[in-house]
Design a protein around this motif. Structure first.
Motif, PDB file in Angstrom:
ATOM      1  N   ARG A  60       0.821  -1.202   0.000  1.00 37.69           N
ATOM      2  CA  ARG A  60       0.000   0.000   0.000  1.00 37.69           C
ATOM      3  C   ARG A  60       0.859   1.258   0.000  1.00 37.69           C
ATOM      4  NH1 ARG A  60      -1.997   3.434   3.684  1.00 37.69           N
ATOM      5  NH2 ARG A  60      -3.895   4.518   3.163  1.00 37.69           N
ATOM      6  N   ASP A  61       1.881   1.295   0.846  1.00 42.42           N
ATOM      7  CA  ASP A  61       2.742   2.472   0.924  1.00 42.42           C
ATOM      8  C   ASP A  61       3.406   2.765  -0.420  1.00 42.42           C
ATOM      9  OD1 ASP A  61       2.071   2.498   3.598  1.00 42.42           O
ATOM     10  OD2 ASP A  61       3.937   1.568   4.263  1.00 42.42           O
ATOM     11  N   LEU A  62       3.934   1.720  -1.048  1.00 39.93           N
ATOM     12  CA  LEU A  62       4.593   1.912  -2.335  1.00 39.93           C
ATOM     13  C   LEU A  62       3.591   2.284  -3.424  1.00 39.93           C
ATOM     14  CD1 LEU A  62       7.204  -0.975  -2.211  1.00 39.93           C
ATOM     15  CD2 LEU A  62       7.637   1.472  -2.057  1.00 39.93           C
ATOM     16  N   TRP A  63       2.423   1.674  -3.393  1.00 40.55           N
ATOM     17  CA  TRP A  63       1.390   1.992  -4.375  1.00 40.55           C
ATOM     18  C   TRP A  63       1.055   3.481  -4.303  1.00 40.55           C
ATOM     19  CZ3 TRP A  63      -4.248   0.647  -2.815  1.00 40.55           C
ATOM     20  CH2 TRP A  63      -5.142   1.147  -3.737  1.00 40.55           C
ATOM     21  N   VAL A  64       0.835   3.992  -3.120  1.00 36.27           N
ATOM     22  CA  VAL A  64       0.511   5.413  -2.949  1.00 36.27           C
ATOM     23  C   VAL A  64       1.683   6.284  -3.399  1.00 36.27           C
ATOM     24  CG1 VAL A  64       0.040   7.194  -1.214  1.00 36.27           C
ATOM     25  CG2 VAL A  64      -1.175   5.018  -1.120  1.00 36.27           C
TER      26      VAL A  64
END
Length: 190
Positions: free
Chosen positions: A100-104
């Motif tokens: 999630r962090d990388l996606w954002v």
């Protein structure tokens, strides 16, 4: 002699126009490459986040249901243990890979590059002969700055996940009594 100066001046303008056009094309190609790369990376991390989180949710819901049933054999308890293990493993995978962090982060960076590309295309619309080379260089510096931020944020996200912090309090959140015990020069006189 005046004709030679005029020819040299026009030749210099043509050369400058060619240099600006080459710089614009180079920056544009780099930006478009980053947009494509970040779009793919964001999509992969989005799908990873959805898949792992879905697995965690499904297994978390199924585990107590399977334990609650009391059949004649222990097969459902075995399935419950498997679901519980999958939940734990899925949670570890999710936390480790920071989907999630990388996606954002990839989406934010991609949007910054899209904005930069729009600025470049707007600048390009005035024609190469009307463009100041410094403006193209400034856009390239923005490109470099965004790339550096991506690297910093990636390292921050990965290091936050790879090295657990045993003390969740921030290092900057030291109260005055702790600071006084650490540094005697900060003691207040009565």
């Amino acid at each position: 002699m005046a004709d030679d100066n005029l020819i040299n001046e026009e030749s210099s303008k043509e050369t400058n126009k060619d240099v600006i056009t080459a710089k614009i094309n180079s920056v544009k190609k780099s930006i478009e490459s980053q947009i494509k790369s970040l779009t793919i990376k964001a999509r992969i991390n989005k799908y990873g986040a959805v898949a792992v989180q879905s697995c965690i949710i499904v297994c978390s819901v199924i585990t107590p249901i399977l334990i609650g049933w009391t059949p004649k054999d222990d097969m459902l308890n075995n399935y419950a243990l498997i679901c519980s293990a999958v939940t734990a493993g899925g949670t570890m995978i999710y936390n480790f890979f920071s989907y999630r962090d990388l996606w954002v982060e990839y989406k934010i960076s991609r949007n910054e590059f899209i904005t930069l590309l729009a600025e470049l295309e707007y600048l390009q619309s005035s024609g190469p002969e009307n463009i100041d080379e410094k403006k193209v260089d400034a856009l390239f510096q923005k490109y470099i700055q965004i790339r550096n931020e991506i690297g910093k944020n990636y390292r921050r996200i990965r290091s936050d996940k790879d090295i657990p912090n045993p003390n969740p309090k921030s290092d900057t959140a030291i109260d005055s009594s702790t600071k006084q015990s650490i540094d005697p020069s900060t003691k207040q006189s009565n």
